[in-house]
Design a protein around this motif. Structure first.
Motif, PDB file in Angstrom:
ATOM      1  N   LEU A 123      -1.748  -0.604  -4.102  1.00 39.14           N
ATOM      2  CA  LEU A 123      -2.812   0.378  -4.265  1.00 39.14           C
ATOM      3  C   LEU A 123      -4.016   0.081  -3.387  1.00 39.14           C
ATOM      4  CD1 LEU A 123      -2.637   0.821  -8.142  1.00 39.14           C
ATOM      5  CD2 LEU A 123      -1.588   2.261  -6.387  1.00 39.14           C
ATOM      6  N   GLU A 124      -3.973  -1.034  -2.680  1.00 39.74           N
ATOM      7  CA  GLU A 124      -5.063  -1.349  -1.755  1.00 39.74           C
ATOM      8  C   GLU A 124      -4.951  -0.532  -0.472  1.00 39.74           C
ATOM      9  OE1 GLU A 124      -5.221  -5.529  -1.087  1.00 39.74           O
ATOM     10  OE2 GLU A 124      -5.315  -6.030  -3.226  1.00 39.74           O
ATOM     11  N   GLY A 125      -3.796   0.035  -0.230  1.00 37.13           N
ATOM     12  CA  GLY A 125      -3.621   0.859   0.955  1.00 37.13           C
ATOM     13  C   GLY A 125      -2.175   0.964   1.364  1.00 37.13           C
ATOM     14  N   ILE A 126      -1.868   1.951   2.213  1.00 42.34           N
ATOM     15  CA  ILE A 126      -0.491   2.211   2.618  1.00 42.34           C
ATOM     16  C   ILE A 126       0.096   1.022   3.368  1.00 42.34           C
ATOM     17  CG2 ILE A 126      -1.085   3.265   4.841  1.00 42.34           C
ATOM     18  CD1 ILE A 126       1.584   4.583   2.409  1.00 42.34           C
ATOM     19  N   ASP A 127      -0.753   0.209   4.004  1.00 45.09           N
ATOM     20  CA  ASP A 127      -0.255  -0.939   4.758  1.00 45.09           C
ATOM     21  C   ASP A 127       0.166  -2.093   3.859  1.00 45.09           C
ATOM     22  OD1 ASP A 127      -2.988  -1.145   4.069  1.00 45.09           O
ATOM     23  OD2 ASP A 127      -3.264  -2.774   5.507  1.00 45.09           O
ATOM     24  N   LYS A 128      -0.114  -1.980   2.554  1.00 41.52           N
ATOM     25  CA  LYS A 128       0.241  -3.036   1.602  1.00 41.52           C
ATOM     26  C   LYS A 128       1.552  -2.765   0.873  1.00 41.52           C
ATOM     27  CE  LYS A 128      -3.615  -5.348   2.257  1.00 41.52           C
ATOM     28  NZ  LYS A 128      -3.612  -6.695   2.878  1.00 41.52           N
ATOM     29  N   CYS A 129       2.077  -1.539   0.982  1.00 41.90           N
ATOM     30  CA  CYS A 129       3.324  -1.214   0.284  1.00 41.90           C
ATOM     31  C   CYS A 129       4.506  -1.630   1.155  1.00 41.90           C
ATOM     32  CB  CYS A 129       3.381   0.280  -0.039  1.00 41.90           C
ATOM     33  SG  CYS A 129       3.702   1.361   1.373  1.00 41.90           S
ATOM     34  N   PRO A 130       5.718  -1.652   0.610  1.00 40.70           N
ATOM     35  CA  PRO A 130       6.893  -2.035   1.400  1.00 40.70           C
ATOM     36  C   PRO A 130       7.063  -1.176   2.647  1.00 40.70           C
ATOM     37  CG  PRO A 130       7.442  -1.967  -0.936  1.00 40.70           C
ATOM     38  CD  PRO A 130       6.066  -1.396  -0.809  1.00 40.70           C
ATOM     39  N   LYS A 131       7.581  -1.800   3.718  1.00 40.49           N
ATOM     40  CA  LYS A 131       7.793  -1.087   4.972  1.00 40.49           C
ATOM     41  C   LYS A 131       8.704   0.124   4.785  1.00 40.49           C
ATOM     42  CE  LYS A 131       5.414  -3.849   7.649  1.00 40.49           C
ATOM     43  NZ  LYS A 131       4.182  -3.387   8.352  1.00 40.49           N
ATOM     44  N   LYS A 132       9.612   0.029   3.830  1.00 36.04           N
ATOM     45  CA  LYS A 132      10.525   1.153   3.582  1.00 36.04           C
ATOM     46  C   LYS A 132       9.744   2.396   3.174  1.00 36.04           C
ATOM     47  CE  LYS A 132      14.759   2.428   1.099  1.00 36.04           C
ATOM     48  NZ  LYS A 132      15.909   1.945   0.310  1.00 36.04           N
ATOM     49  N   LEU A 133       8.713   2.233   2.347  1.00 34.54           N
ATOM     50  CA  LEU A 133       7.877   3.368   1.964  1.00 34.54           C
ATOM     51  C   LEU A 133       7.001   3.811   3.122  1.00 34.54           C
ATOM     52  CD1 LEU A 133       6.848   2.436  -1.701  1.00 34.54           C
ATOM     53  CD2 LEU A 133       8.181   4.426  -0.979  1.00 34.54           C
ATOM     54  N   GLN A 134       6.538   2.872   3.912  1.00 34.83           N
ATOM     55  CA  GLN A 134       5.715   3.228   5.070  1.00 34.83           C
ATOM     56  C   GLN A 134       6.503   4.092   6.053  1.00 34.83           C
ATOM     57  OE1 GLN A 134       3.453  -0.006   6.901  1.00 34.83           O
ATOM     58  NE2 GLN A 134       3.498  -1.150   4.972  1.00 34.83           N
ATOM     59  N   ASP A 135       7.804   3.909   6.065  1.00 36.04           N
ATOM     60  CA  ASP A 135       8.643   4.706   6.958  1.00 36.04           C
ATOM     61  C   ASP A 135       8.612   6.197   6.624  1.00 36.04           C
ATOM     62  OD1 ASP A 135       9.366   2.460   8.370  1.00 36.04           O
ATOM     63  OD2 ASP A 135      11.279   2.178   7.325  1.00 36.04           O
ATOM     64  N   LEU A 136       8.119   6.544   5.429  1.00 32.56           N
ATOM     65  CA  LEU A 136       8.007   7.952   5.022  1.00 32.56           C
ATOM     66  C   LEU A 136       6.757   8.626   5.573  1.00 32.56           C
ATOM     67  CD1 LEU A 136       9.040   7.998   1.237  1.00 32.56           C
ATOM     68  CD2 LEU A 136      10.328   8.959   3.149  1.00 32.56           C
ATOM     69  N   ASN A 137       5.879   7.857   6.191  1.00 34.30           N
ATOM     70  CA  ASN A 137       4.582   8.398   6.599  1.00 34.30           C
ATOM     71  C   ASN A 137       4.705   9.652   7.461  1.00 34.30           C
ATOM     72  OD1 ASN A 137       2.694   6.761   5.312  1.00 34.30           O
ATOM     73  ND2 ASN A 137       2.794   5.178   6.889  1.00 34.30           N
ATOM     74  N   GLU A 138       5.551   9.593   8.486  1.00 28.92           N
ATOM     75  CA  GLU A 138       5.649  10.738   9.389  1.00 28.92           C
ATOM     76  C   GLU A 138       6.258  11.952   8.694  1.00 28.92           C
ATOM     77  OE1 GLU A 138       6.964  11.885  13.952  1.00 28.92           O
ATOM     78  OE2 GLU A 138       7.661  10.003  13.065  1.00 28.92           O
ATOM     79  N   LEU A 139       7.296  11.739   7.908  1.00 29.06           N
ATOM     80  CA  LEU A 139       7.910  12.851   7.183  1.00 29.06           C
ATOM     81  C   LEU A 139       6.914  13.452   6.197  1.00 29.06           C
ATOM     82  CD1 LEU A 139      10.580  14.394   6.934  1.00 29.06           C
ATOM     83  CD2 LEU A 139      11.223  12.845   5.087  1.00 29.06           C
ATOM     84  N   ASN A 140       6.158  12.615   5.519  1.00 32.14           N
ATOM     85  CA  ASN A 140       5.131  13.078   4.591  1.00 32.14           C
ATOM     86  C   ASN A 140       4.108  13.948   5.318  1.00 32.14           C
ATOM     87  OD1 ASN A 140       3.391  13.308   2.349  1.00 32.14           O
ATOM     88  ND2 ASN A 140       2.405  11.351   2.773  1.00 32.14           N
ATOM     89  N   MET A 141       3.672  13.488   6.466  1.00 29.52           N
ATOM     90  CA  MET A 141       2.674  14.206   7.256  1.00 29.52           C
ATOM     91  C   MET A 141       3.196  15.559   7.726  1.00 29.52           C
ATOM     92  SD  MET A 141       0.954  12.826  10.799  1.00 29.52           S
ATOM     93  CE  MET A 141       2.514  12.949  11.708  1.00 29.52           C
ATOM     94  N   LEU A 142       4.411  15.576   8.266  1.00 31.04           N
ATOM     95  CA  LEU A 142       4.976  16.820   8.783  1.00 31.04           C
ATOM     96  C   LEU A 142       5.245  17.820   7.665  1.00 31.04           C
ATOM     97  CD1 LEU A 142       7.466  15.479  11.483  1.00 31.04           C
ATOM     98  CD2 LEU A 142       5.211  16.497  11.847  1.00 31.04           C
ATOM     99  N   MET A 143       5.833  17.367   6.573  1.00 28.97           N
ATOM    100  CA  MET A 143       6.134  18.284   5.477  1.00 28.97           C
ATOM    101  C   MET A 143       4.865  18.902   4.914  1.00 28.97           C
ATOM    102  SD  MET A 143       9.262  16.460   3.389  1.00 28.97           S
ATOM    103  CE  MET A 143       9.258  17.765   2.145  1.00 28.97           C
TER     104      MET A 143
END
Length: 405
Positions: free
Chosen positions: A64-84
């Motif tokens: 919860l401190e930021g997206i850079d603190k969560c697992p890399k697997k979840l970070q991989d969703l960043n672009e899909l999240n942004m586009l959707m």
């Protein structure tokens, strides 16, 4: 949603299944994805709610401190999240390939679960803002809520403003098409000859949602509202990658790199999306399909105080206008109906809530369908939720299909 019990029941079943039912993603992942999706629209209400749920499911507080603190697997969703959230027409099969390959490999079932969660919470953010429940009264100063008037109608009440037209009877200067005129327009549509295929395509291309938003009149608490939004945005940015990425108007897209339209007849929910969803995530398709059907067919045959009104054309115009903003065209629909039935201020509201709900203002609430009952306004917001949800899913599911083939 309690105004519409049939829809509320279907919504709760779907959300329960997505967040707590059997599924490929761990429960703490589900709530963190909800946070990631809602943060794209700075929806404080949902982010705070699922922050608590995340902790209750045993999630690591450090995430919860930021997206850079969560697992890399979840970070991989960043672009899909942004586009959707903002430009779903840019989703390609390569995005699915990237997720399902490499060291942090996602399964297709996990991708399906994540895609639906993202779309669910993007569209739910629109509904939350559209009904004025962000922020809530007990969350921070200046929140909105509903109250019941003596005339048996519910109105939106802004407690920080002493000049609310609903409270003091002040007539709003924004002109809106009277309900009687709207009803007559719907009646006349039945008498119009059916448009040719060429006329339908031309009408679709002539609908330009890129209009300038008229400035809102000065209002009490505007400065405080702006300050709250700025503070809220700073808090949310820690969950967002590339916060400057936003919706683009259909007429301004780079058509050399993107298809001009997404033909619903080539890939539709009924023909392809439903079966693909059920294939990769059993039973989820049924839950979504029930929600879509209720949202598109729900009617009480009323408009304001008028009874026995067939609202089919009005509801269809709203649904297809939302899809139009995402570049989705239905070949069997005459888009001339959109301009006939949806007057400018309603289009402006629909575009704001659908494409960038975080920009909604108090004045948007006050002028939105002021002659309609509050339950009817909520009904429109339900259609906004579901049409946006389906639009995002069509692009994402089509990309999954292309990757699989």
């Amino acid at each position: 949603m309690g105004y519409h019990p049939q829809y509320l029941d279907a919504f709760q079943k779907t959300q329960q299944f997505l967040l707590r039912g059997d599924g490929p993603l761990p429960h703490e992942y589900r709530h963190y994805i909800a946070i990631m999706a809602s943060a794209r629209h700075y929806c404080n209400y949902i982010v705070k709610l699922h922050t608590c749920e995340f902790i209750m499911q045993g999630g690591d507080p450090e995430w919860l401190e930021g997206i850079d603190k969560c697992p890399k697997k979840l970070q991989d969703l960043n672009e899909l999240n942004m586009l959707m959230a903002h430009q779903p027409w840019k989703i390609k099969d390569s995005h699915i390939k990237d997720l399902t390959s490499g060291q942090r490999k996602w399964t297709l079932s996990e991708v399906m679960h994540a895609v639906v969660l993202l779309a669910h919470f993007h569209s739910l953010s629109s509904f939350v803002y559209g009904c004025g429940v962000s922020p809530e009264l007990d969350d921070s100063d200046g929140g909105y809520t509903f109250y019941r008037s003596k005339e048996d109608g519910s109105t939106l009440f802004d407690p920080s403003s002493s000049s609310d037209p609903e409270v003091n009877g002040v007539e709003n200067s924004n002109e809106e098409k009277p309900i009687k005129v709207l009803m007559e327009s719907m009646r006349q549509l039945h008498d119009n000859p059916e448009a040719s295929v060429e006329e339908k395509v031309k009408a679709f291309e002539s609908i330009d949602p890129a209009f300038d938003k008229s400035p809102s009149p000065p209002q009490s608490g505007a400065h405080e509202e702006r300050q709250r939004k700025e503070q809220n945005a700073e808090f949310m940015k820690k969950f967002i990658d590339n916060p400057g990425f936003a919706y683009e108007d259909f007429s301004q897209r780079d058509r050399s790199n993107n298809p001009t339209t997404f033909r619903a007849q080539d890939f539709s929910w009924d023909e392809q999306g439903f079966s693909l969803t059920n294939r990769l995530y059993p039973d989820l398709g049924q839950y979504l399909d029930e929600k879509f059907k209720i949202a598109t067919t729900l009617t009480y045959y009323t408009m304001g105080n008028n009874l026995d009104v067939d609202t089919t054309a009005f509801r269809r115009a709203i649904w297809n206008y939302i899809h139009c903003m995402f570049g989705i065209r239905h070949d069997d629909y005459d888009y001339r109906e959109v301009n006939v039935l949806l007057e400018r201020s309603l289009k402006q509201y629909i575009k704001t809530i659908t494409c960038y709900p975080e920009k909604v203002t108090r004045n948007d609430f006050k002028v939105f369908m002021k002659d309609f009952k509050q339950s009817e306004k909520v009904h429109v917001n339900l259609m906004l939720l579901e049409a946006r949800l389906q639009g995002e899913l069509l692009y994402a599911l089509n990309a999954i299909t292309r990757f699989m083939t």
